[in-house]
Scaffold this motif. Structure first.
Motif, short mmCIF file in Angstrom:
data_model
loop_
_atom_site.label_atom_id
_atom_site.label_comp_id
_atom_site.label_asym_id
_atom_site.label_seq_id
_atom_site.Cartn_x
_atom_site.Cartn_y
_atom_site.Cartn_z
N UNK A 1 0.64 3.95 -2.79
CA UNK A 1 0.24 5.50 -2.53
C UNK A 1 -0.93 5.49 -1.71
N UNK A 2 -1.27 4.48 -1.32
CA UNK A 2 -2.58 4.49 -0.46
C UNK A 2 -2.41 4.48 0.87
N UNK B 1 -3.68 -1.88 -9.43
CA UNK B 1 -3.73 -2.81 -8.23
C UNK B 1 -4.93 -3.50 -8.09
N UNK C 1 -9.42 -5.24 -14.99
CA UNK C 1 -9.39 -4.01 -14.64
C UNK C 1 -7.70 -3.30 -14.59
N UNK D 1 -12.59 -5.83 -4.87
CA UNK D 1 -12.94 -4.19 -5.12
C UNK D 1 -13.69 -4.10 -6.55
N UNK E 1 -7.12 -6.07 -5.58
CA UNK E 1 -7.36 -6.03 -4.20
C UNK E 1 -7.79 -7.50 -4.02
N UNK F 1 -1.72 7.89 -5.66
CA UNK F 1 -1.69 6.77 -6.12
C UNK F 1 -2.02 6.93 -7.85
N UNK F 2 -2.93 7.59 -8.43
CA UNK F 2 -2.63 7.81 -9.72
C UNK F 2 -1.72 8.21 -10.81
N UNK G 1 -11.28 2.90 -15.16
CA UNK G 1 -10.11 3.71 -15.26
C UNK G 1 -9.87 4.72 -16.40
N UNK H 1 0.58 -1.13 0.11
CA UNK H 1 0.02 -0.05 -0.07
C UNK H 1 0.88 1.42 -0.15
N UNK I 1 -0.56 -0.40 -17.51
CA UNK I 1 0.38 0.31 -16.90
C UNK I 1 1.60 -0.52 -16.63
#
Lengths: 281, 364, 291
Positions: B51-52, B79, B146, B85, B81, B72-73, B99, B47, B152
């Motif tokens: 960047x969470x 990511x 997703x 999620x 989960x 985060x973005x 996204x 995390x 990325x």
């Protein structure tokens, strides 16, 4: 010991307890629906029949026409619709923003502010008529639709309900949206709000029926045809103008409640479920 | 493809420390697994990378750029989960495209990518369904979709398989590994399951209590565990860690007189012997032991034996059965032995004859 | 830095709602207490501080005591009965009863009708000689009665309307609670051979306690708040026999324009509601076990 199925059968057939229950339930239901049925009866029959229940009595729509013509009900309807929709719109926006902050942000004073919000569940604007009237007078808002709605636009109940709902949204959904680059408002609008739709619906129905029916505050704050909502208009119509023409009064009564009543009959399940949902703390 | 660098990263909450001063590199295009028991800080590490969570200290670099303060973005990663999620109010297609829509990628590009991803993951029959109408494995694929549709270079996964049943878990392991290699993603994968780690990783970062125990390839971690913790964490059943008694140059299992090692010189540091159950064979010669319990596993048997005061577990494909109380003889190869210092739990390499020299250098 | 930005966003998000809440709930609450220590401003004469004079007047005001007594009877009479009816309705509608959908609709209908409108209908029921209740009584040979015209009956006549209006509303909360009860509890009870009444008193009723508390508090608040029908049916009369506290506040402040005394009466109402809140806390802690 007898088997469970045969006991259940015996219960249905013989149990006097059960029959008493059915009888009680139906008697009560008839008592509860009777005023409405009675109002409908008198409204659709000529005045002479308003106390005699003769099935052969002629049907008429005249009472509605006379009532509609006797007072500016069209204007009252417009006022009520304006009032109810502006309150609801403001409530949805304000409560959503505040509930989002209370559910998912940490900021100093949060708990204290939330207690202030909850206070409104107990001390409703309904009872603060004296001072709120004074405030409206200072603001120059007496006899405006804004003044009727303003005290109700920030709803403690709405904030509480939505906060509870937002808290049940898994935090991962918000994080997933953040990783994808959603900003705060996008997160609120694309994740939280859609997931709370049933609660919004419930709250909306409760709010609309509450403010459609509200009487005391509009009575105090309005004094002209241009601002009076239906409830106030109806009470003036019934008390001053018509003496004891019950057919006319009942026709007007039905007319003013009709939109809610029809909506209720059409969407009964949703109505009941909405009220239920809004009651679950 | 991007490389990632953790530089003395820490994460503290009010009173507790989740991650303490960890540094490691994740090479471009590698599959790195953060492994450890629950509460070891592996998810926090992930995390922090996503960047969470914000770092309490240290830096995180992606391609030599310091991203510690970025959102985060802005870190350009995806990511997956543990709970997937998935947005329950959106269809599979809308979930996968979430996204891209936020970033306003044009519609034709969206459609093309969706087609590619759904075919890659066999999701095309389900695109109009809601997540609740899918099985666990399908939901998992949507979550993967997703993550990869954004194309990325870095993909993070937080225990993505823990909600699946054993069979599906195996299939998805293979699938995720193949996908990572095909797309050349730098993958950072969190799990507490050592089988997942060993079977998928290029590199394992094994964490315990917020610190790194060992970094290495699966085979290094298996064959050269640096601490007793690593030794016992990897392998099923876990490695036997047996306290040794020293009498002069002779090392024996505690409570018995049977020598297991002879030192070239004397040393006064108490040691553990570590030996994997699968490295022990039961035969007609070796150390004498009493059978305590016997468990049949199908292809293997597990035998619990006692030597001196210590219990040793043996895993063998020897199909003969053993009776409780029976005397057996255990033997193992010298190179199957691992030695650990009892106080610190750290590995010590004892070579016959040169052990003491190594030891003295190890303690400088 | 990041944290401070979160603080700012948090405050920004809550501020519109809180400003309105403060302006129309908290400020008037405080202002009510403040005004109760002053005289009513009249014409060019400013309000002047009079200390506890308004409260002195309150103690000597027979109408106030009568209204307070009325409201107590109103509360004590309507709350338990409407809750009991609500619970019965919920149990009936929740079970396998013939015509369940109709029953539920019938019970709930009063909730969606405006109180001011149904008051008109009820008024007709109560009309002496001509109204429905009298017609039924007449059929049994009983004498005609002026329900709304007699100080002995008017309060009860008004209470009946309140019960009728509220029971269906409260039923919903019980229904929600009943549907949330795990069916395994009842199955377990049936396997043990527990009778229906036993099951109700030992299992269902205790599990419904949180709902009962919630409904009770709502009912208490409503017993001070829901007065619309008084305007149509009785105007508080005859001789204030059906006047309730909020109605008296309305009369004082908006018919006699004595706002200072109206504020003093409102202060009493606020104190009563405050006591309800404290009672709620006490009960929450002691008696009710939330799952």
């Amino acid at each position: 010991m007898s088997s469970p199925t045969s006991t259940a059968l015996a219960e249905i057939k013989l149990d006097p307890d059960r029959w008493l229950n059915i009888l009680g339930a139906w008697l009560l239901a008839l008592m509860w629906i009777l005023p409405l049925i009675y109002a409908i009866w008198t409204a659709i029959h000529p005045t002479e029949y308003s106390a005699t229940f003769d099935l052969s009595a002629p049907l008429t729509f005249e009472n509605f026409e006379r009532a509609w013509a006797a007072a500016p009900f069209a204007r009252y309807f417009l006022n009520t619709v304006l009032l109810v929709s502006s309150i609801l719109a403001a409530q949805l926006v304000l409560c959503t923003l505040a509930a989002f902050a209370f559910a998912r942000f940490e900021f100093p004073g949060k708990n204290f502010l939330f207690v202030l919000v909850l206070m409104q569940l107990l001390v409703m604007p309904d009872i603060l008529i004296v001072e709120n009237y004074r405030s409206m007078a200072k603001l120059g808002l007496i006899d405006t639709i804004t003044a009727i709605g303003l005290p109700y636009m920030a709803s403690g109940f709405g904030i509480f309900l939505l906060r509870q709902t937002f808290k049940t949204v898994p935090i991962e959904l918000e994080e997933a949206a953040r990783v994808e680059g959603a900003n705060l408002l996008q997160i609120l609008w694309k994740v939280y709000v859609p997931l709370a739709v049933p609660v919004y619906l419930a709250y909306g129905l409760v709010s609309v029926s509450h403010h459609w029916n509200n009487y005391l505050w509009p009575l105090i704050i309005t004094n002209s045809e241009e601002t009076r909502p239906l409830t106030v208009g109806l009470s003036i119509f019934a008390s001053v103008d018509q003496g004891v023409d019950w057919s006319l009064i009942n026709a007007a009564t039905l007319m003013t409640s009709a939109p809610l009543l029809v909506a209720f009959l059409l969407f009964q399940r949703q109505f009941v479920q909405s009220f239920m949902r809004s009651g679950i703390k | 493809m991007k490389n990632i660098k953790f530089n003395q990263v820490s994460k503290r909450w009010q009173e507790s420390v989740a991650v303490e001063d960890i540094s490691f590199d994740i090479p471009k295009g590698s599959f790195t697994v953060l492994l450890g028991p629950s509460g070891c800080g592996k998810s926090t590490t992930l995390r922090l990378l996503a960047g969470l969570e914000s770092c309490s200290g240290g830096q995180i670099l992606i391609d030599d750029e310091d991203v510690t303060q970025r959102t985060p973005s802005e870190r350009n990663l995806s990511l997956v989960f543990q709970s997937y999620a998935l947005f329950p109010h959106l269809t599979v297609a809308e979930n996968i495209l979430f996204g891209l829509k936020i970033r306003k990628v044009n519609k034709t590009e969206q459609a093309a990518r969706l087609k590619r991803v759904s075919e890659l993951l066999n999701l095309h029959p389900y695109l109009d369904r809601k997540p609740a109408q899918l099985s666990g494995g399908q939901q998992q694929r949507v979550a993967l979709g997703r993550a990869i549709i954004s194309e990325r270079p870095i993909c993070l996964m937080d225990e993505p398989l823990s909600n699946l049943d054993a069979k599906l878990r195996h299939e998805m392991r293979v699938e995720i590994r193949a996908l990572q290699q095909k797309l050349g993603i730098t993958m950072v994968y969190v799990t507490h399951d050592q089988v997942e780690a060993i079977s998928m990783a290029d590199q394992i970062v094994l964490l315990n209590n917020g610190r790194i125990e060992q970094i290495g390839s699966p085979s290094e971690i298996y064959s050269q565990p640096q601490t007793t913790f690593v030794a016992r964490f990897i392998g099923t059943p876990p490695m036997n860690i047996i306290p040794l008694q020293q009498k002069g140059k002779s090392l024996a299992i505690a409570g018995s007189k049977q020598q297991v090692h002879e030192l070239s010189g004397s040393m006064d540091i108490p040691l553990f012997l570590g030996i994997r159950p699968e490295d022990i064979s039961i035969g007609k010669f070796g150390l004498k032991a009493q059978v305590l319990a016997f468990e049949f596993l199908g292809s293997d048997v597990l035998v619990d034996c006692q030597i001196g005061t210590e219990k040793i577990t043996i895993r063998t494909d020897n199909q003969s059965s053993f009776a409780t109380g029976e005397t057996v003889f255990l033997s193992w190869k010298d190179r199957a032995c691992h030695y650990f210092e009892q106080n610190s739990g750290r590995r010590i390499d004892l070579m016959p004859g040169v052990a003491s020299q190594l030891l003295s250098s190890a303690y400088e | 830095m990041l944290q401070n930005r979160m603080w700012l966003y948090g405050w920004l998000l809550v501020s519109p709602a809180l400003i309105l809440l403060f302006a129309f709930t908290h400020y008037p609450t405080i202002a009510t207490l403040w005004s109760s220590f002053f005289t009513t401003p009249k014409g060019c004469r400013e309000a002047s501080f009079v200390g506890l004079e308004n409260y002195q007047r309150l103690l000597e005001d027979d109408v106030f005591w009568q209204v307070l007594g009325n409201n107590s009877i109103y509360a004590i009479g309507t709350i338990p009965l409407s809750i009991l009816l609500a619970l019965s309705m919920a149990l009936w509608v929740n079970g396998k009863i013939q015509g369940r959908a109709f029953l539920r609709m019938a019970y709930f209908t009063p909730t969606v009708l405006p109180l001011i409108a149904v008051a008109n209908i009820w008024m007709f029921f109560y009309t002496p000689g001509f109204g429905l209740i009298d017609s039924i009584q007449g059929a049994f040979g009983l004498p005609s009665q002026n329900w709304l015209g007699s100080p002995d009956t008017v309060l009860y006549a008004v209470m009946a309307v309140a019960i009728w209006k509220e029971a269906g509303f409260f039923m919903i909360f019980y229904l929600a609670a009943l549907q949330a009860l795990p069916p395994s509890l009842h199955e377990a009870g049936r396997i043990e051979g527990a009778g229906r009444w036993y099951m109700f008193w030992k299992i269902t009723f205790p599990l419904l306690m949180p709902t009962t508390l919630f409904v009770s508090i709502n009912a208490v608040i409503n017993s001070f708040r829901l007065i619309d029908h008084i305007f149509v049916m009785t105007n508080g009369g005859p001789d204030n026999a059906s006047s309730l506290l909020l109605f008296y506040i309305y009369e004082t402040a908006f018919r006699f324009w004595d706002t200072a005394y109206g504020a003093t009466l409102t202060a009493v109402l606020l104190v009563i509601l405050g006591a309800v809140a404290i009672g709620q806390f006490y009960f929450m802690d002691r008696k009710v076990h939330y799952q």
